[in-house]
Design a protein around this motif. Structure first.
Motif, PDB file in Angstrom:
ATOM      1  N   ASP A 142      -1.319  32.980  15.662  1.00 40.10           N
ATOM      2  CA  ASP A 142      -0.123  33.732  16.037  1.00 40.10           C
ATOM      3  C   ASP A 142      -0.419  34.877  17.004  1.00 40.10           C
ATOM      4  O   ASP A 142       0.511  35.540  17.472  1.00 40.10           O
ATOM      5  N   GLY A 143      -1.704  35.158  17.249  1.00 38.08           N
ATOM      6  CA  GLY A 143      -2.041  36.337  18.043  1.00 38.08           C
ATOM      7  C   GLY A 143      -1.531  37.609  17.383  1.00 38.08           C
ATOM      8  O   GLY A 143      -1.050  38.526  18.051  1.00 38.08           O
ATOM      9  N   SER A 144      -1.645  37.672  16.059  1.00 33.51           N
ATOM     10  CA  SER A 144      -1.125  38.821  15.316  1.00 33.51           C
ATOM     11  C   SER A 144      -1.831  40.105  15.735  1.00 33.51           C
ATOM     12  O   SER A 144      -3.010  40.096  16.084  1.00 33.51           O
ATOM     13  N   GLU A 145      -1.101  41.194  15.679  1.00 38.97           N
ATOM     14  CA  GLU A 145      -1.714  42.487  15.984  1.00 38.97           C
ATOM     15  C   GLU A 145      -1.968  43.307  14.730  1.00 38.97           C
ATOM     16  O   GLU A 145      -2.880  44.133  14.702  1.00 38.97           O
ATOM     17  N   THR A 146      -1.136  43.112  13.720  1.00 37.73           N
ATOM     18  CA  THR A 146      -1.362  43.842  12.468  1.00 37.73           C
ATOM     19  C   THR A 146      -1.282  42.877  11.291  1.00 37.73           C
ATOM     20  O   THR A 146      -0.684  41.803  11.383  1.00 37.73           O
ATOM     21  N   ARG A 147      -1.897  43.282  10.210  1.00 35.59           N
ATOM     22  CA  ARG A 147      -1.882  42.498   8.963  1.00 35.59           C
ATOM     23  C   ARG A 147      -2.088  43.514   7.847  1.00 35.59           C
ATOM     24  O   ARG A 147      -3.030  44.292   7.892  1.00 35.59           O
ATOM     25  N   ARG A 148      -1.216  43.468   6.853  1.00 34.69           N
ATOM     26  CA  ARG A 148      -1.311  44.395   5.725  1.00 34.69           C
ATOM     27  C   ARG A 148      -1.394  45.848   6.207  1.00 34.69           C
ATOM     28  O   ARG A 148      -2.178  46.654   5.712  1.00 34.69           O
ATOM     29  N   VAL A 150      -9.619  43.467  15.872  1.00 28.01           N
ATOM     30  CA  VAL A 150     -10.824  44.296  15.680  1.00 28.01           C
ATOM     31  C   VAL A 150     -12.094  43.525  16.044  1.00 28.01           C
ATOM     32  O   VAL A 150     -12.997  44.061  16.690  1.00 28.01           O
ATOM     33  N   PHE A 151     -12.171  42.269  15.623  1.00 26.61           N
ATOM     34  CA  PHE A 151     -13.429  41.514  15.751  1.00 26.61           C
ATOM     35  C   PHE A 151     -13.361  40.385  16.781  1.00 26.61           C
ATOM     36  O   PHE A 151     -14.378  39.748  17.050  1.00 26.61           O
ATOM     37  N   GLY A 152     -12.183  40.118  17.313  1.00 28.76           N
ATOM     38  CA  GLY A 152     -12.036  39.033  18.291  1.00 28.76           C
ATOM     39  C   GLY A 152     -11.728  37.699  17.634  1.00 28.76           C
ATOM     40  O   GLY A 152     -12.032  37.486  16.454  1.00 28.76           O
ATOM     41  N   ASN A 153     -11.127  36.809  18.423  1.00 32.95           N
ATOM     42  CA  ASN A 153     -10.763  35.490  17.897  1.00 32.95           C
ATOM     43  C   ASN A 153     -11.966  34.657  17.452  1.00 32.95           C
ATOM     44  O   ASN A 153     -11.913  34.038  16.378  1.00 32.95           O
ATOM     45  N   PRO A 154     -13.047  34.596  18.244  1.00 30.55           N
ATOM     46  CA  PRO A 154     -14.159  33.718  17.836  1.00 30.55           C
ATOM     47  C   PRO A 154     -14.694  34.043  16.448  1.00 30.55           C
ATOM     48  O   PRO A 154     -14.773  33.156  15.591  1.00 30.55           O
ATOM     49  N   ALA A 155     -15.038  35.308  16.206  1.00 31.15           N
ATOM     50  CA  ALA A 155     -15.592  35.657  14.896  1.00 31.15           C
ATOM     51  C   ALA A 155     -14.562  35.417  13.802  1.00 31.15           C
ATOM     52  O   ALA A 155     -14.909  34.996  12.686  1.00 31.15           O
ATOM     53  N   GLU A 161       7.996  35.367  18.038  1.00 29.06           N
ATOM     54  CA  GLU A 161       7.163  34.156  18.128  1.00 29.06           C
ATOM     55  C   GLU A 161       8.000  32.871  18.162  1.00 29.06           C
ATOM     56  O   GLU A 161       7.446  31.777  18.253  1.00 29.06           O
ATOM     57  N   GLY A 162       9.321  33.036  18.075  1.00 26.98           N
ATOM     58  CA  GLY A 162      10.183  31.847  18.111  1.00 26.98           C
ATOM     59  C   GLY A 162      10.025  30.973  16.890  1.00 26.98           C
ATOM     60  O   GLY A 162      10.193  29.753  16.959  1.00 26.98           O
ATOM     61  N   LYS A 163       9.701  31.597  15.743  1.00 24.89           N
ATOM     62  CA  LYS A 163       9.570  30.813  14.509  1.00 24.89           C
ATOM     63  C   LYS A 163      10.953  30.527  13.935  1.00 24.89           C
ATOM     64  O   LYS A 163      11.780  31.422  13.823  1.00 24.89           O
ATOM     65  N   MET A 164      11.154  29.276  13.526  1.00 26.94           N
ATOM     66  CA  MET A 164      12.448  28.886  12.957  1.00 26.94           C
ATOM     67  C   MET A 164      12.404  29.103  11.450  1.00 26.94           C
ATOM     68  O   MET A 164      11.947  28.245  10.695  1.00 26.94           O
ATOM     69  N   THR A 165      12.899  30.276  11.019  1.00 24.98           N
ATOM     70  CA  THR A 165      12.943  30.569   9.593  1.00 24.98           C
ATOM     71  C   THR A 165      14.398  30.496   9.125  1.00 24.98           C
ATOM     72  O   THR A 165      15.324  30.439   9.941  1.00 24.98           O
ATOM     73  N   LEU A 166      14.584  30.528   7.812  1.00 20.78           N
ATOM     74  CA  LEU A 166      15.920  30.254   7.271  1.00 20.78           C
ATOM     75  C   LEU A 166      17.008  31.218   7.781  1.00 20.78           C
ATOM     76  O   LEU A 166      18.119  30.753   8.090  1.00 20.78           O
ATOM     77  N   PRO A 167      16.751  32.533   7.881  1.00 19.38           N
ATOM     78  CA  PRO A 167      17.816  33.398   8.397  1.00 19.38           C
ATOM     79  C   PRO A 167      18.330  32.927   9.762  1.00 19.38           C
ATOM     80  O   PRO A 167      19.542  32.942  10.023  1.00 19.38           O
ATOM     81  N   VAL A 168      17.439  32.478  10.617  1.00 18.87           N
ATOM     82  CA  VAL A 168      17.841  32.014  11.949  1.00 18.87           C
ATOM     83  C   VAL A 168      18.555  30.674  11.853  1.00 18.87           C
ATOM     84  O   VAL A 168      19.583  30.451  12.507  1.00 18.87           O
ATOM     85  N   ILE A 169      18.010  29.784  11.038  1.00 19.48           N
ATOM     86  CA  ILE A 169      18.631  28.458  10.881  1.00 19.48           C
ATOM     87  C   ILE A 169      20.076  28.617  10.410  1.00 19.48           C
ATOM     88  O   ILE A 169      20.999  27.974  10.932  1.00 19.48           O
TER      89      ILE A 169
END
Lengths: 339, 339
Positions: free
Chosen positions: B103-109, B117-122, B248-256
């Motif tokens: 998702d290319g997330s920027e934050t989590r929790r 912080v550590f990059g995609n590969p790691a 992200e264009g995710k189709m979740t129930l509120p949008v549906i």
């Protein structure tokens, strides 16, 4: 010459080839390929499309071949190992998919890499799927010993990959560290793939260890030669782009040796290059010239020969015969390929 | 009211909370956390650094908690499930790490995501490591049944993730397809985490099925409410950035639901937004307004309540007691959280 000396090469022999091991395992490999094709299916069409892009895109099937050849050398008569060989190939395929994302690869096996065709997200997730499928196949087989060997190998592979990432762009990486990384990221799965043949055959520990040693040393030899070929611009195309490792700042043995053997000016070049400041075609040509000047390709191949010889000697506990001879020639091939 | 009716909510009751299930499982969770900390170690320092960034960064440990609560509700006295609960959390952590890359997330929790912080590969590779470690833990436990349940759940999760990727930016995604995706990517692990408690307790199939049903329905309820909260700008921060799914264009129930209930002009807005042409803050505010206009947050929560009720009813085969009551309240909490 005693029966228990397993010579790498006899004078006057033809160029070593994979043909004997391919013939030895051809029938069983058809079954393995059938399992692979069956079990990469999913209701989600993107999964077989992406997995198939890599899986049907060639590849030598070296690792499942080791399981099949190992089963022959220990005289196993059953078919349990077909599913397990497919599991091994799924683990390998999953790591290739993730590697291509990690390295930002553009080609793999002579065609566009999956991440280029399908994007990084799908490539990561289909890798996860194949990895899970591998464990499902092992669970179906039901041997906890096999599960232990392959889950442990998987953890070692991941650690080796992270270690390689940590060593990337670090000119001070030693040959010892490099061998640790190769042992983990490549040789662990070669070892496990071979070893499980003795497990399904319910052979004694010594047979397990012998096949493990064969696979591990063969895996190291293969990786060394792979890393040599990446700087060997004089050899035929093997579906591998030359210079990938150089541009990615990977510390492989040819570079480690060229750096160790180089003078001050050469070392400055390598420092800059591995740090990522000299990555154009002229820089790569210069790197190749330095590696040639210090004989680092042949030194790397000599190191590979050492491990291949250890692989062959590990087979000495098994009786001479078509299986053992084919496995020996595979080890010879590992060293000589790409010449 | 018969003992076998498990009510979701009694009038006049306090706001449902996770406190009872947290208390119920607190002692065992200490053991699980110890296994987690021990087994995320590696000689490669980047691995515990990256894994620890996410693992010690909070998180509710919902899935291992289900294993622990399930063990209590079936009256299991041993400690085998501690290792297995840690394996479940490792599988979950691996999927979170890969999700953040996907998702290319920027934050989590509430803090920077590992990939930032550590990059995609790691991040990809440490995910692989944790996934392998999960299987090593299961192999150490030695139950092929547990291995089967969790390897199968892992394959289903990966398929659900790929399916979600395929549905992304596709406005025509139906509620049925959405529920299939949620069932795979989220609920499968909730179900497996719960189910394995009955397996280690060697309880009958009906107990396994009941815990599986509980976990599965609870997982769906949790995901529905998660998806509702992403558009619920009026509620307190829960460490989740609002509008991620929208951008992200995710189709979740509120949008549906908002799309189904909207007029022509609104539908055109949703088509453009989900296709990725309307993703700035004003667009998101408009999306939230449309979702409110059609009561799609409360409709999504009502759907969640339905699944939470099914989760509670599945527990009716177990005796009333602290464990069952805590699990019921956890299901109530799943619906009410974020209000």
């Amino acid at each position: 010459m005693s029966d228990n000396v397993v010579p790498m090469k006899r004078t006057g022999e033809a160029t070593p080839s994979l043909s004997p091991i391919l013939s030895l395992t051809a029938t069983a490999m058809n079954s393995v390929n059938q399992v692979i094709l069956d079990r990469m299916q999913s209701e989600i069409p993107l999964i077989p499309a992406l997995a198939g892009h890599l899986i049907s895109g060639g590849g030598k099937r070296m690792r499942p071949m080791l399981t099949l050849a190992g089963a022959q050398v220990v005289g196993y008569q059953g078919t349990r190992h077909h599913k397990l060989a497919a599991a091994v190939e799924f683990i390998h395929t999953a790591t290739l998919l993730h590697d291509d994302v990690v390295d930002g690869s553009e080609t793999r096996r002579g065609k566009s890499a999956a991440n280029i065709v399908f994007g990084n997200p799908a490539t990561v997730l289909v890798g996860d799927f194949l990895f899970s499928r591998a464990f499902e196949l092992m669970v179906e087989d039901g041997s906890l010993k096999v599960l232990k060997i392959l889950s442990s190998a998987s953890a070692v592979i991941a650690q080796g990959e992270v270690d390689q990432l940590t060593a990337q762009r670090r000119i001070e990486t030693s040959e010892e560290r490099y061998l640790d990384i190769v042992g983990a990221k490549t040789a662990a799965l070669f070892a496990a793939a071979s070893r499980i043949a003795a497990v399904v055959a319910e052979r004694e520990d010594a047979a397990e260890r012998a096949l493990d040693d064969y696979g591990r040393n063969l895996g190291i030899a293969f990786q060394l030669v792979d890393d040599a070929i990446d700087y060997d611009t004089g050899t035929a195309d093997m579906g591998k782009d030359r210079g990938d490792d150089f541009r990615e700042g990977k510390m492989t043995l040819p570079v480690i040796l060229a750096y160790a053997r180089g003078d001050e000016e050469e070392r400055r070049f390598w420092q800059d290059a591995i740090a990522g400041f000299r990555i154009d075609d002229a820089d790569f040509a210069h790197a190749v010239a330095l590696i040639r000047r210090h004989d680092c390709i042949s030194a790397t191949r000599e190191r590979a020969r050492h491990f291949a010889q250890r692989a062959c000697d590990a087979l000495s506990i098994f009786p001479d015969g078509a299986a053992r001879r084919a496995m020996v020639e595979a080890a010879q091939f590992a060293v000589s390929r790409g010449y």
